[in-house]
Write a protein that holds these residues in place. Structure first.
Motif, mmCIF file in Angstrom:
data_model
loop_
_atom_site.group_PDB
_atom_site.id
_atom_site.type_symbol
_atom_site.label_atom_id
_atom_site.label_comp_id
_atom_site.label_asym_id
_atom_site.label_seq_id
_atom_site.Cartn_x
_atom_site.Cartn_y
_atom_site.Cartn_z
ATOM 1 N N PHE A 192 -28.504 -25.179 32.910
ATOM 2 C CA PHE A 192 -29.004 -26.309 32.129
ATOM 3 C C PHE A 192 -28.518 -26.281 30.682
ATOM 4 N N ALA A 193 -28.127 -25.086 30.187
ATOM 5 C CA ALA A 193 -27.459 -25.032 28.884
ATOM 6 C C ALA A 193 -26.083 -25.694 28.991
ATOM 7 N N HIS A 194 -25.388 -25.446 30.107
ATOM 8 C CA HIS A 194 -24.097 -26.097 30.347
ATOM 9 C C HIS A 194 -24.282 -27.609 30.430
ATOM 10 N N TYR A 195 -25.301 -28.039 31.166
ATOM 11 C CA TYR A 195 -25.582 -29.479 31.240
ATOM 12 C C TYR A 195 -25.767 -30.066 29.836
ATOM 13 N N GLY A 196 -26.533 -29.384 28.995
ATOM 14 C CA GLY A 196 -26.782 -29.874 27.655
ATOM 15 C C GLY A 196 -25.517 -29.970 26.821
ATOM 16 N N ARG A 197 -24.616 -28.999 26.960
ATOM 17 C CA ARG A 197 -23.359 -29.031 26.211
ATOM 18 C C ARG A 197 -22.499 -30.216 26.620
ATOM 19 N N VAL A 198 -22.419 -30.455 27.914
ATOM 20 C CA VAL A 198 -21.546 -31.514 28.408
ATOM 21 C C VAL A 198 -22.166 -32.892 28.179
ATOM 22 N N ALA A 199 -23.388 -33.081 28.658
ATOM 23 C CA ALA A 199 -24.038 -34.387 28.527
ATOM 24 C C ALA A 199 -24.312 -34.745 27.074
ATOM 25 N N GLY A 200 -24.389 -33.729 26.202
ATOM 26 C CA GLY A 200 -24.639 -33.983 24.788
ATOM 27 C C GLY A 200 -23.385 -34.155 23.965
ATOM 28 N N ASP A 201 -22.210 -34.033 24.583
ATOM 29 C CA ASP A 201 -20.959 -34.227 23.842
ATOM 30 C C ASP A 201 -20.925 -35.651 23.283
#
Length: 224
Positions: A192-201
């Motif tokens: 979910f940290a990865h999700y946050g990095r990508v979706a938050g770009d």
């Protein structure tokens, strides 16, 4: 810049998010057509180009027609190799493909099965608690593998976002809306940290929109 082609899809669909995100990062323009499900895709004009009446659907300026979201997104990414969405080498491109297939078939497929069971899309409104449990356990196995891989790197293939990261983030967004409540998400902090990095770009944040994760996994109503 002229559009590279026309896209039919809906913004909330994960596959459409793949394509729009790839185009945004690649700096390419798409002509996104108005779409009404059950109307646009049933028109003779649409079916003549896309006989399965599925979305997303793409028609290039050169007449190329494509369906299947990951394939369209991969084509879009290939038009801008400088974006490095397919990595920096043939080996990177193979790894991008590997993770795309993993995300779609080892994670999202199980979310779809569970969603369809809970929403009674199967014949005679069939629901099986044992099947639900078995499918969820298969997804858990894949998420554990993913969690381990993301414990040592920020992105899946290179040190920046590739198409694999985009696809995975869209799949995880749906997973967090179907099978993973707050307690389940806590088990996978790296995912979910990865999700946050990508979706938050900033380049694609608006395409992904709000997470809208569920507090508890979807399940049949108690009176059903």
């Amino acid at each position: 810049m002229a559009p590279i082609g026309s896209l039919w899809g809906v913004s909330y669909q994960r596959q459409t998010k793949y394509i729009l995100s790839a185009a945004a990062i690649a700096g390419l323009e798409l002509d996104v057509k108005p779409f009404e499900f059950g109307v646009t895709n049933k028109s003779p004009e649409f079916i003549s180009k896309f006989p399965l009446a599925k979305i997303p659907a793409f028609e290039g300026e050169d007449g190329l027609t494509l369906v299947e979201g990951a394939s369209i997104a991969r084509y879009v990414a290939s038009l801008a190799p400088e974006s490095r969405l397919l990595g920096n080498s043939i080996k990177d491109a193979a790894l991008v493909d590997q993770w795309i297939h993993f995300a779609e078939h080892e994670i999202n497929m199980y979310s779809d099965y569970i969603w369809q069971m809970v929403k009674r899309f199967f014949p005679e409104n069939a629901y099986s608690e044992s099947v639900h449990k078995s499918i969820f356990e298969r997804q858990e196995r894949s998420l554990q593998f993913l969690e381990q891989n993301l414990s040592v790197r920020e992105f899946l293939v290179t040190d920046e976002i590739t198409l694999a990261d985009i696809v995975l983030a869209a799949v995880i967004q749906r997973t967090g809306r179907v099978t993973l409540g707050a307690a389940e998400r806590a088990v996978y902090p790296n995912v979910f940290a990865h999700y946050g990095r990508v979706a938050g770009d900033p380049r694609i944040r608006d395409i992904f929109g709000a997470a809208e994760f569920v507090e508890v996994p979807l399940a049949p109503k108690k009176d059903e």
